[in-house]
Scaffold this motif. Structure first.
Motif, PDB file in Angstrom:
ATOM      1  N   LEU A   5       7.201   3.049   0.596  1.00 19.48           N
ATOM      2  CA  LEU A   5       7.029   1.670   1.054  1.00 19.48           C
ATOM      3  C   LEU A   5       5.756   1.032   0.529  1.00 19.48           C
ATOM      4  O   LEU A   5       5.622  -0.200   0.552  1.00 19.48           O
ATOM      5  N   THR A   6       4.824   1.842   0.057  1.00 17.38           N
ATOM      6  CA  THR A   6       3.599   1.275  -0.520  1.00 17.38           C
ATOM      7  C   THR A   6       3.854   0.681  -1.900  1.00 17.38           C
ATOM      8  O   THR A   6       3.081  -0.165  -2.365  1.00 17.38           O
ATOM      9  N   GLU A   7       4.961   1.128  -2.565  1.00 13.10           N
ATOM     10  CA  GLU A   7       5.228   0.699  -3.931  1.00 13.10           C
ATOM     11  C   GLU A   7       6.523  -0.090  -4.074  1.00 13.10           C
ATOM     12  O   GLU A   7       6.628  -0.974  -4.933  1.00 13.10           O
ATOM     13  N   GLN A   8       7.524   0.239  -3.256  1.00  8.11           N
ATOM     14  CA  GLN A   8       8.824  -0.421  -3.360  1.00  8.11           C
ATOM     15  C   GLN A   8       8.802  -1.790  -2.667  1.00  8.11           C
ATOM     16  O   GLN A   8       8.081  -1.999  -1.695  1.00  8.11           O
ATOM     17  N   GLN A   9       9.621  -2.699  -3.166  1.00 11.31           N
ATOM     18  CA  GLN A   9       9.695  -4.052  -2.598  1.00 11.31           C
ATOM     19  C   GLN A   9      10.687  -4.059  -1.429  1.00 11.31           C
ATOM     20  O   GLN A   9      11.875  -3.819  -1.610  1.00 11.31           O
ATOM     21  N   TRP A  10      10.164  -4.346  -0.252  1.00  3.83           N
ATOM     22  CA  TRP A  10      11.024  -4.309   0.951  1.00  3.83           C
ATOM     23  C   TRP A  10      10.551  -5.251   2.054  1.00  3.83           C
ATOM     24  O   TRP A  10      11.309  -5.570   2.972  1.00  3.83           O
ATOM     25  N   ILE A  11       9.306  -5.742   2.002  1.00  3.53           N
ATOM     26  CA  ILE A  11       8.800  -6.636   3.044  1.00  3.53           C
ATOM     27  C   ILE A  11       9.217  -8.062   2.710  1.00  3.53           C
ATOM     28  O   ILE A  11       8.842  -8.598   1.657  1.00  3.53           O
ATOM     29  N   PRO A  12       9.991  -8.720   3.582  1.00  6.25           N
ATOM     30  CA  PRO A  12      10.477 -10.076   3.281  1.00  6.25           C
ATOM     31  C   PRO A  12       9.407 -11.120   3.594  1.00  6.25           C
ATOM     32  O   PRO A  12       8.931 -11.223   4.724  1.00  6.25           O
ATOM     33  N   VAL A  13       9.033 -11.887   2.596  1.00 11.12           N
ATOM     34  CA  VAL A  13       7.980 -12.886   2.757  1.00 11.12           C
ATOM     35  C   VAL A  13       8.464 -14.230   2.228  1.00 11.12           C
ATOM     36  O   VAL A  13       9.423 -14.321   1.450  1.00 11.12           O
ATOM     37  N   VAL A  14       7.763 -15.274   2.666  1.00 10.88           N
ATOM     38  CA  VAL A  14       8.005 -16.630   2.168  1.00 10.88           C
ATOM     39  C   VAL A  14       6.757 -17.058   1.406  1.00 10.88           C
ATOM     40  O   VAL A  14       5.639 -16.951   1.924  1.00 10.88           O
ATOM     41  N   LEU A  25       4.120  -2.902   0.327  1.00 13.42           N
ATOM     42  CA  LEU A  25       2.966  -2.982   1.224  1.00 13.42           C
ATOM     43  C   LEU A  25       1.691  -3.322   0.456  1.00 13.42           C
ATOM     44  O   LEU A  25       0.929  -4.210   0.857  1.00 13.42           O
ATOM     45  N   ILE A  26       1.450  -2.636  -0.633  1.00 12.75           N
ATOM     46  CA  ILE A  26       0.227  -2.901  -1.397  1.00 12.75           C
ATOM     47  C   ILE A  26       0.250  -4.303  -1.986  1.00 12.75           C
ATOM     48  O   ILE A  26      -0.749  -5.036  -1.921  1.00 12.75           O
ATOM     49  N   GLU A  27       1.389  -4.708  -2.518  1.00 11.40           N
ATOM     50  CA  GLU A  27       1.489  -6.052  -3.088  1.00 11.40           C
ATOM     51  C   GLU A  27       1.280  -7.125  -2.026  1.00 11.40           C
ATOM     52  O   GLU A  27       0.681  -8.168  -2.297  1.00 11.40           O
ATOM     53  N   MET A  28       1.750  -6.865  -0.819  1.00 10.89           N
ATOM     54  CA  MET A  28       1.566  -7.856   0.236  1.00 10.89           C
ATOM     55  C   MET A  28       0.093  -8.107   0.511  1.00 10.89           C
ATOM     56  O   MET A  28      -0.351  -9.250   0.634  1.00 10.89           O
ATOM     57  N   ASN A  77     -10.798  -8.937   2.344  1.00  9.79           N
ATOM     58  CA  ASN A  77      -9.555  -9.432   1.744  1.00  9.79           C
ATOM     59  C   ASN A  77      -8.513  -8.342   1.484  1.00  9.79           C
ATOM     60  O   ASN A  77      -7.845  -8.324   0.444  1.00  9.79           O
ATOM     61  N   GLY A  78      -8.398  -7.400   2.420  1.00  8.16           N
ATOM     62  CA  GLY A  78      -7.335  -6.406   2.347  1.00  8.16           C
ATOM     63  C   GLY A  78      -7.622  -5.190   1.503  1.00  8.16           C
ATOM     64  O   GLY A  78      -6.776  -4.289   1.401  1.00  8.16           O
ATOM     65  N   GLN A  79      -8.799  -5.111   0.893  1.00  4.73           N
ATOM     66  CA  GLN A  79      -9.074  -3.994  -0.013  1.00  4.73           C
ATOM     67  C   GLN A  79      -9.090  -2.654   0.707  1.00  4.73           C
ATOM     68  O   GLN A  79      -8.605  -1.644   0.191  1.00  4.73           O
ATOM     69  N   GLN A  80      -9.651  -2.619   1.909  1.00  8.08           N
ATOM     70  CA  GLN A  80      -9.690  -1.366   2.657  1.00  8.08           C
ATOM     71  C   GLN A  80      -8.298  -0.964   3.122  1.00  8.08           C
ATOM     72  O   GLN A  80      -7.974   0.228   3.188  1.00  8.08           O
ATOM     73  N   ALA A  81      -7.461  -1.949   3.425  1.00  5.39           N
ATOM     74  CA  ALA A  81      -6.077  -1.649   3.795  1.00  5.39           C
ATOM     75  C   ALA A  81      -5.330  -1.058   2.608  1.00  5.39           C
ATOM     76  O   ALA A  81      -4.555  -0.103   2.751  1.00  5.39           O
ATOM     77  N   ILE A  82      -5.554  -1.614   1.430  1.00  6.55           N
ATOM     78  CA  ILE A  82      -4.916  -1.084   0.223  1.00  6.55           C
ATOM     79  C   ILE A  82      -5.376   0.346  -0.050  1.00  6.55           C
ATOM     80  O   ILE A  82      -4.569   1.222  -0.378  1.00  6.55           O
ATOM     81  N   LYS A  88      -2.830   7.400   2.131  1.00  8.65           N
ATOM     82  CA  LYS A  88      -1.778   7.927   3.005  1.00  8.65           C
ATOM     83  C   LYS A  88      -0.374   7.626   2.477  1.00  8.65           C
ATOM     84  O   LYS A  88       0.591   7.605   3.241  1.00  8.65           O
ATOM     85  N   ALA A  89      -0.251   7.416   1.181  1.00 11.53           N
ATOM     86  CA  ALA A  89       1.030   6.996   0.607  1.00 11.53           C
ATOM     87  C   ALA A  89       2.175   7.937   0.980  1.00 11.53           C
ATOM     88  O   ALA A  89       3.310   7.508   1.201  1.00 11.53           O
ATOM     89  N   GLU A  90       1.884   9.233   1.077  1.00 10.30           N
ATOM     90  CA  GLU A  90       2.936  10.207   1.387  1.00 10.30           C
ATOM     91  C   GLU A  90       3.578   9.938   2.739  1.00 10.30           C
ATOM     92  O   GLU A  90       4.762  10.225   2.949  1.00 10.30           O
TER      93      GLU A  90
END
Length: 513
Positions: A5-14, A25-28, A77-82, A88-90
């Protein structure tokens, strides 16, 4: 095969130009300043995704501990979240062989069911409330959809009988309601998506026991595992609560599609333990959530969202937002989205998402809030005009439609059926719905400061509102009886209505004074 989920596109956004996209997740977090909001296939899933992302932020930043820390998180700006997601990608691999995301590999495929009912949010009796496709058509969903479904089932799912958790074959198998069911769940709005998430990032300071006591390590369940015998357990802390394993789940994929899912009951809170000690997005009255009703206008509970009172507590995220407003970090109007899924036991009745905005003064000015509460009470009291008690307008109508010798019990039954059939109450609330928001917006400007230095609100607008409520009640009642051809009975009902309205006007005038 993996689906991380960190790499695949699955979060629906506008996006800012109103285009629908799916992102990882990372792209978001990389693009959250250019994205407008989340928008999943239904409001319950959207709500669940917001709670999931907030858990990631709390875990990554271990805060915000203070307003200053909140500002630091915004500047980061989200860097620590990334960085956390990469470390914890696994944990976020939907198809991991031993610890798949939000799943329990102990659940066997033979206990699985078609994913149809759960993904389309139908009752176990295959009621076609939300669609008209039969479940035995080989229905399947993509891995992206399945990821969202797992998060929704762990966060927004009504009670139901599920399969036994192995090796259990008897006893309790009832999965409890998640705390979001039948509750008005608040999300503070902002734009872009970064702002929206940060506005809902509750103060998190375990040392000060804010927002809850922390016992042991307060970790998200995707780090500790969604496995093991279901039991009654207290969450370790707020992060653990946001990711609490209410269900045991396992997907069974065939390539890139999922058609089967195993689901059993998961953990539940010990008897008598209220979610109010962890829940920050729900208002509580007497330690019970303010409920969301499909038949009740949201604004009738507006005062519960804006301030706390005796035995009533507004959502704690509003307390935190008020602190941010004091530091001039947020705007002068609070905008809310209220999400809900109403259910009757295992049967979902419907979902909703509503918008509500109010000037910030309602959060800080107690006297203003009191006047608003009186205004809502006035509207509630005038609902008497549409009930069937002895002496009510519908009771008078029933008297006029029946012979004089008809007994009181028969009149009462007829009045009850008239009130239900003519349904003046629905007309009343629909008409008043348009008027309330004008009252809400104009009331803060109706402020008078006396010689004593005390500012009083509503000296003009509250009487105007009472007059509006009376006019709307009269108009709605007249419309409801327009089809009655017995003019004498209608005259009796209108006489009773006018008498009731005069009585209510006197009561409200006395209270306002």
């Amino acid at each position: 095969m993996t689906f991380n989920l960190t790499e695949q596109q699955w979060i629906p956004v506008v996006t800012q130009d109103w285009q629908y996209q799916e992102v990882s997740l990372i792209e978001m977090f990389e693009r959250w300043q250019q994205l407008r909001e989340l928008q999943a296939e239904n409001p319950p899933t959207t709500l669940a995704l917001y709670r999931f992302l907030l858990a990631i932020l709390h875990r990554a930043y271990q805060g915000p501990r203070t307003v200053d820390h909140w500002e630091e998180i915004s500047e980061d700006n989200g860097q620590q979240a990334i960085a956390y997601l990469k470390e914890k990608a696994e944990c976020f691999d939907l198809l991991h062989p031993t610890q798949p995301f939000m799943q329990d590999i102990a659940l066997p495929e033979q206990s699985s069911i078609p994913i149809y009912n759960l993904s389309l949010m139908q009752a176990d009796n295959t009621s076609t409330v939300f669609c008209h496709e039969h479940q035995w058509t080989g229905y399947s969903i993509s891995l992206s959809q399945a990821s969202r479904l797992l998060i929704r089932l762990q966060s927004v799912d009504p009670t139901s009988l599920r399969a036994f958790y192995p090796p259990q074959s008897k006893g309790n198998r009832s999965a409890a309601n998640t705390p979001t069911i039948n509750a008005a769940n608040i999300i503070v709005c902002g734009s872009p998506l970064k702002e929206m998430l940060l506005f809902n990032l509750m103060q998190y300071n375990p040392t000060a026991e804010i927002p809850s006591v922390v016992s042991g390590e307060d970790l998200p369940t995707w780090e500790t595992g969604y496995t093991g015998q279901p039991k009654k357990a207290i969450p370790n802390g707020y992060i653990n609560y946001l990711t609490y394993p209410w269900r045991r789940l396992r997907l069974f994929a065939q390539g890139a599609q999922v058609s089967q899912i195993a689901i059993t009951m998961g953990h539940s809170l010990p008897d008598g333990v209220s979610t109010s000690q962890w829940e920050c997005g729900i208002a509580f009255r007497e330690d019970k959530p303010v409920r969301l009703s499909m038949e009740r206008q949201l604004w009738r509970d507006a005062h519960s969202f804006l301030q706390s009172a005796d035995k009533s507590n507004r959502p704690r995220i509003i307390d935190w937002w008020e602190k941010l407003r004091y530091e001039e970090l947020v705007e002068n109007t609070i905008h809310l989205q209220i999400f809900g899924l109403c259910a009757d036991k295992a049967k979902p009745l419907g979902w909703s998402v509503e918008q509500f905005s109010a000037p910030v003064q309602y959060l800080t000015e107690r006297d203003l809030w009191n006047v608003l509460s009186i205004g809502i009470k006035i509207a509630e009291d005038h609902q008497q005009a549409f009930r069937s008690f002895r002496g009510s307008p519908y009771y008078a109508l029933a008297q006029g439609l029946n012979p004089p010798t008809t007994g009181g019990d028969a009149i009462s039954k007829h009045a009850l059926s008239l009130a239900a059939a003519l349904d003046g109450a629905s007309r009343y609330w629909a008409k008043l719905d348009r008027e309330f928001y004008r009252f809400l917006d104009e009331l803060p400007q109706d402020a008078t400061t006396g010689a004593d230095g005390i500012t009083r609100y509503g000296l003009n607008k509250l009487p105007d509102w009472t007059n509006t409520v009376q006019s709307v009640a009269q108009e709605a009642f007249k419309e409801s009886i327009a089809s009655i051809r017995n003019y004498q009975a209608r005259a009796l009902a209108l006489r009773s209505l006018n008498s009731l309205l005069r009585k209510l006007w006197g009561e409200k005038s006395g209270k306002a004074a």
